[in-house]
Design a protein around this motif. Sequence first.
Motif, PDB file in Angstrom:
ATOM      1  N   ILE A 195       0.725  -1.159  -0.009  1.00 58.42           N
ATOM      2  CA  ILE A 195      -0.043   0.081   0.119  1.00 58.42           C
ATOM      3  C   ILE A 195       0.902   1.202   0.089  1.00 58.42           C
ATOM      4  O   ILE A 195       1.868   1.474   0.786  1.00 58.42           O
ATOM      5  N   LYS A 196       0.952   2.013  -1.252  1.00 56.81           N
ATOM      6  CA  LYS A 196       1.660   3.254  -1.101  1.00 56.81           C
ATOM      7  C   LYS A 196       0.857   4.486  -0.371  1.00 56.81           C
ATOM      8  O   LYS A 196       1.461   5.236   0.118  1.00 56.81           O
ATOM      9  N   ASP A 197      -0.493   4.549  -0.812  1.00 55.07           N
ATOM     10  CA  ASP A 197      -1.272   5.644  -0.042  1.00 55.07           C
ATOM     11  C   ASP A 197      -2.549   5.214   0.275  1.00 55.07           C
ATOM     12  O   ASP A 197      -3.082   4.508  -0.312  1.00 55.07           O
ATOM     13  N   ILE A 198      -3.041   5.843   1.432  1.00 58.40           N
ATOM     14  CA  ILE A 198      -4.261   5.548   1.756  1.00 58.40           C
ATOM     15  C   ILE A 198      -5.071   7.192   1.910  1.00 58.40           C
ATOM     16  O   ILE A 198      -4.631   7.949   2.642  1.00 58.40           O
ATOM     17  N   HIS A 199      -6.278   7.275   1.018  1.00 55.33           N
ATOM     18  CA  HIS A 199      -6.779   8.614   1.275  1.00 55.33           C
ATOM     19  C   HIS A 199      -8.121   8.548   1.644  1.00 55.33           C
ATOM     20  O   HIS A 199      -8.967   7.637   1.169  1.00 55.33           O
ATOM     21  N   ILE A 200      -8.692   9.411   2.579  1.00 55.05           N
ATOM     22  CA  ILE A 200     -10.060   9.595   2.733  1.00 55.05           C
ATOM     23  C   ILE A 200     -10.479  10.685   2.289  1.00 55.05           C
ATOM     24  O   ILE A 200     -10.132  11.882   2.866  1.00 55.05           O
ATOM     25  N   VAL A 201     -11.617  10.843   1.551  1.00 55.25           N
ATOM     26  CA  VAL A 201     -11.959  12.135   0.881  1.00 55.25           C
ATOM     27  C   VAL A 201     -13.590  12.369   1.376  1.00 55.25           C
ATOM     28  O   VAL A 201     -14.222  11.462   1.566  1.00 55.25           O
ATOM     29  N   GLY A 202     -13.736  13.619   1.743  1.00 52.25           N
ATOM     30  CA  GLY A 202     -14.958  14.072   2.209  1.00 52.25           C
ATOM     31  C   GLY A 202     -15.217  14.333   3.705  1.00 52.25           C
ATOM     32  O   GLY A 202     -16.160  14.313   4.067  1.00 52.25           O
ATOM     33  N   ASN A 203     -14.532  14.215   4.440  1.00 52.91           N
ATOM     34  CA  ASN A 203     -14.045  14.057   6.107  1.00 52.91           C
ATOM     35  C   ASN A 203     -13.930  15.592   6.175  1.00 52.91           C
ATOM     36  O   ASN A 203     -12.904  16.199   5.791  1.00 52.91           O
ATOM     37  N   ALA A 204     -14.737  16.181   7.195  1.00 50.88           N
ATOM     38  CA  ALA A 204     -14.493  17.597   7.868  1.00 50.88           C
ATOM     39  C   ALA A 204     -14.277  17.289   9.245  1.00 50.88           C
ATOM     40  O   ALA A 204     -13.742  18.289   9.781  1.00 50.88           O
ATOM     41  N   ALA A 205     -14.970  16.770  10.046  1.00 48.84           N
ATOM     42  CA  ALA A 205     -15.211  16.722  11.341  1.00 48.84           C
ATOM     43  C   ALA A 205     -13.966  16.161  12.161  1.00 48.84           C
ATOM     44  O   ALA A 205     -13.306  16.569  13.091  1.00 48.84           O
TER      45      ALA A 205
ATOM     46  N   GLU B 147     -26.163   9.915   9.766  1.00 45.80           N
ATOM     47  CA  GLU B 147     -26.509   9.822   8.382  1.00 45.80           C
ATOM     48  C   GLU B 147     -24.992   9.471   7.543  1.00 45.80           C
ATOM     49  O   GLU B 147     -25.086   9.546   6.330  1.00 45.80           O
ATOM     50  N   PHE B 148     -23.957   9.144   8.475  1.00 45.78           N
ATOM     51  CA  PHE B 148     -22.894   8.857   7.615  1.00 45.78           C
ATOM     52  C   PHE B 148     -22.993   7.815   6.771  1.00 45.78           C
ATOM     53  O   PHE B 148     -23.419   6.690   6.865  1.00 45.78           O
ATOM     54  N   ARG B 149     -22.211   7.878   5.513  1.00 44.93           N
ATOM     55  CA  ARG B 149     -22.247   6.775   4.820  1.00 44.93           C
ATOM     56  C   ARG B 149     -20.677   6.842   4.056  1.00 44.93           C
ATOM     57  O   ARG B 149     -20.004   7.935   3.898  1.00 44.93           O
ATOM     58  N   ILE B 150     -20.514   5.573   3.565  1.00 44.38           N
ATOM     59  CA  ILE B 150     -19.344   5.217   2.706  1.00 44.38           C
ATOM     60  C   ILE B 150     -19.540   5.481   1.282  1.00 44.38           C
ATOM     61  O   ILE B 150     -20.435   4.233   0.949  1.00 44.38           O
ATOM     62  N   ASP B 151     -19.406   6.276   0.556  1.00 45.24           N
ATOM     63  CA  ASP B 151     -20.057   6.346  -0.854  1.00 45.24           C
ATOM     64  C   ASP B 151     -19.130   5.499  -1.770  1.00 45.24           C
ATOM     65  O   ASP B 151     -19.880   4.674  -2.572  1.00 45.24           O
ATOM     66  N   SER B 152     -17.931   5.281  -1.800  1.00 43.12           N
ATOM     67  CA  SER B 152     -17.273   4.257  -2.787  1.00 43.12           C
ATOM     68  C   SER B 152     -15.962   4.094  -2.200  1.00 43.12           C
ATOM     69  O   SER B 152     -15.388   4.958  -1.126  1.00 43.12           O
TER      70      SER B 152
ATOM     71  N   ILE C 145      -0.172  -0.058  -4.462  1.00 43.25           N
ATOM     72  CA  ILE C 145      -1.681   0.116  -4.207  1.00 43.25           C
ATOM     73  C   ILE C 145      -2.026   1.430  -3.780  1.00 43.25           C
ATOM     74  O   ILE C 145      -1.493   1.776  -2.620  1.00 43.25           O
ATOM     75  N   ASP C 146      -2.964   1.988  -4.394  1.00 45.33           N
ATOM     76  CA  ASP C 146      -3.511   3.241  -3.479  1.00 45.33           C
ATOM     77  C   ASP C 146      -4.891   2.905  -3.529  1.00 45.33           C
ATOM     78  O   ASP C 146      -5.798   2.484  -4.223  1.00 45.33           O
ATOM     79  N   ILE C 147      -5.423   3.512  -2.023  1.00 40.69           N
ATOM     80  CA  ILE C 147      -6.789   3.157  -1.629  1.00 40.69           C
ATOM     81  C   ILE C 147      -7.208   4.366  -1.586  1.00 40.69           C
ATOM     82  O   ILE C 147      -6.860   5.250  -0.510  1.00 40.69           O
ATOM     83  N   THR C 148      -8.446   4.869  -1.959  1.00 37.58           N
ATOM     84  CA  THR C 148      -9.287   5.872  -1.700  1.00 37.58           C
ATOM     85  C   THR C 148     -10.626   5.564  -1.101  1.00 37.58           C
ATOM     86  O   THR C 148     -11.424   4.869  -2.031  1.00 37.58           O
ATOM     87  N   VAL C 149     -10.994   6.240   0.041  1.00 38.42           N
ATOM     88  CA  VAL C 149     -12.314   6.187   0.519  1.00 38.42           C
ATOM     89  C   VAL C 149     -13.041   7.316   0.279  1.00 38.42           C
ATOM     90  O   VAL C 149     -12.474   8.344   1.052  1.00 38.42           O
ATOM     91  N   ASN C 150     -14.286   7.307  -0.057  1.00 41.58           N
ATOM     92  CA  ASN C 150     -15.073   8.423  -0.307  1.00 41.58           C
ATOM     93  C   ASN C 150     -16.238   8.428   0.839  1.00 41.58           C
ATOM     94  O   ASN C 150     -17.072   7.379   0.665  1.00 41.58           O
ATOM     95  N   VAL C 151     -16.355   9.296   1.468  1.00 41.32           N
ATOM     96  CA  VAL C 151     -17.427   9.323   2.570  1.00 41.32           C
ATOM     97  C   VAL C 151     -18.054  10.674   2.464  1.00 41.32           C
ATOM     98  O   VAL C 151     -17.805  11.562   2.050  1.00 41.32           O
ATOM     99  N   THR C 152     -19.397  10.566   3.177  1.00 36.91           N
ATOM    100  CA  THR C 152     -20.253  11.664   3.424  1.00 36.91           C
ATOM    101  C   THR C 152     -20.618  11.814   4.822  1.00 36.91           C
ATOM    102  O   THR C 152     -21.202  10.637   5.321  1.00 36.91           O
TER     103      THR C 152
END
Length: 765
Positions: free
Chosen positions: A185-195, A245-250, A262-269
């Motif tokens: 695993i080269k990178d893990i990204h979490i997109v959509g987080n603010a809190a 109402e948290f969800r993992i979009d993709s 490998i690059d892993i990207t997790v998109n959340v709302t």
Amino acid sequence: MKKQINRFGVRAVSAVASMWFVAQAAWAVNPFTVRDIRVEGLQRVEPGTIFASLPVSVGDTYNDEKGSAAIRALFALGLFKDVRLETRGDVLVVVVEERPTVADVDFVGTKEFDKDTLKKAMREVGLTEGRPFDKALADRAEQELKRQYINRSLYGAEVVTTVTPIERNRVNLTFTVIEGDPARIKDIHIVGNAAFSESTLKDLFDLDTGGWLSWYTKSDRYSRAKLNADLETLRSYYLTRGYLEFRIDSTQVAISPDKQSIDITVNVTEGERFVVSSVKLEGNYLNKDDDFKSLITIKPGEPYNADDVAQTTKAFTDFFGNFGYAFARVEAVPDIDRATNRVAIVLQASPSRRASVRRINISGNNRTRDEVIRREFRQFEASWYDGDKIKLSRDRVDRLGYFTEVGVETQEVSGSPDQVDLLVTVAEKPTGSLQLGAGFSSAEKVALSFSIKQENVFGSGNYLGVDVNTSKYNRTLVLSTTNPYFTQDGVSRTVDLYYRSSKPYEEQGGNYQLITEGASVRFGVPFSEVDTVFFGGGLERTEIKTGTNIPAAYLAYADQFGYTSDTLPLTLGWSRDDRDSALVPNRGRFQRLNSEWGIAGDARYLRANYQFQQYVPLSKQYTLAFNSEVGWGKGFSGRPFPVFKNFYSGGLGSVRGFEQGTLGPRDVTGSSIGGPKKITLNAEFMTPFPGAGNDRTLRLFGFWDVGNVYGEDEKVSFSEMRSSVGVGLSWISPVGPLRLAIANPIRKFAGDKIQRLQFQIGTSF
């Protein structure tokens, strides 16, 4: 040109049609009565297999329709590469060509997997020794091999299958594997987080981008199962902090062209954060609303917590089960007010109908007798369904230690809506062990051990064991047997025969010994479902065997009361253990009380020892642990407390930083002789080893130890207690548990023997 093409098409169609008619003419036979059936070409397949599959028998009328059905049936067996039917007069001849059988399956170049593991995977797809060989099956096996390697992050693995024919229509299969390097695993990204920051959320994951210990933890190797577990941890983190109402979009997993990174990207709302405004009950609660309300763990005024909601609905369902309502449904419905970001939780309950247990069926116990499982059950047949008793029964069966899995499933009884059956499913594990062991410690040097144990002799639930230890300071031979149901009420009986040879820890050595031999019987009485009291008695003989460097206290005791002491000791004890793990505990409590009373014989004494441990989880990674141990002994009938029953302190297991067993009273010769009073206090803060992620088998800890041993006439004085602080390493290694400590004594006195580095490791093979 167009006319020529049309003529060519007409000729081709005419040729195909002619061949079809010729084939039909060749195949078509006039129906006849079969006088005999012969089979040709068989090598290993029994003729009976052929005759049982044929839709025609001697005396039947044979025609084209039955011929087609016969060929289809024989091909469906999967045993033949070719099948033909011939007619010779009124005799039907079945000509077959058998598929080759697999003689051997071998693997070349496999380092990541044990060959037995791979052969098991091959058996699951139907490819193993003695089975007919099928090219399609070999292709499936090859794909299964690649899948196994992908699960280990070896995406570049290449598999080549070689089929080698040998005599008697057999083949050898060889799978040659070029494993390559694992994709990391080269990178893990979490997109959509603010809190919460990305670093905070990534710390929740067991997967990471690696560190200097990744060779051990393999945390930088991608696994879909591990990623799914991490995503559930992420979801739980938000849902327990108000983000209803948290969800993992993709989730995107991108592999580099060279299949090495490998690059892993997790998109959340995240959604909005909601606070619980109220908790309401709706439905039928059996007129026990107040009892149900007492089970609610959801707290109005605090952020929404999914764990509290799940715990409450489960508690409600279990409580319904206590009254026989096996089919009760409880649903937590959120009533969301988005204008104020508040949510009201409505608990809707439908108890359905009350049920009784008709039968309790047990499966999976090929070795263990049914009665061994049934006697642990507190839910009885022909009684009302009771959820608490069923859960308690399952836990009691699980605590036997004979099974890797224990499950209880509720099944409806057809035609009886008010009855259920319980299906108890167990998966047995080997309960016998033969062990040869070796250990090394800074105190005892090399120690060899041997043990043979059977926890479930002949499936009866009884225990039988022999232990031998050749430690430098403690040599042991013990024969022990336990019947956990000596009486029908669950009273256990343990019989021990033992021989122990020991000497106090002392660096100057010596060849004197304390030899103890005896026999005892002990009974365990269950006073509750979680508490057991042990009591028993025995006969014991202790001999002080003189030699070099023997302490003067031993000689003084022997001169006054003899070198051999015969004693009738009575024992009384109690224990409770609710830790989540015995090897790597993170939460729970352990308590143990043992006492021994020399009621008759040459030595008259009372000896008691109490231990208390508490593990407090501060988070998934950090644990705070406390341990305390108190020992006390007293001599009776005008006799002092026997020196060979003394407690010892210092070193691993007590106060680290001091040599093993050197604290407390000293003999006039300077030898440590222990004492009848002992106090030990330990506190530890445990954390994962840097670079090991959340791996609990490898942990660092900081500690603070306090303790000492006191003589019979000495008062327990906290001002004389020794104390140390330090850091240590705990590792459940492949060769056994290892514990290493570096200590700095912060309270010490003149004459104390300091040992800053101490360790212990054991192994079984």
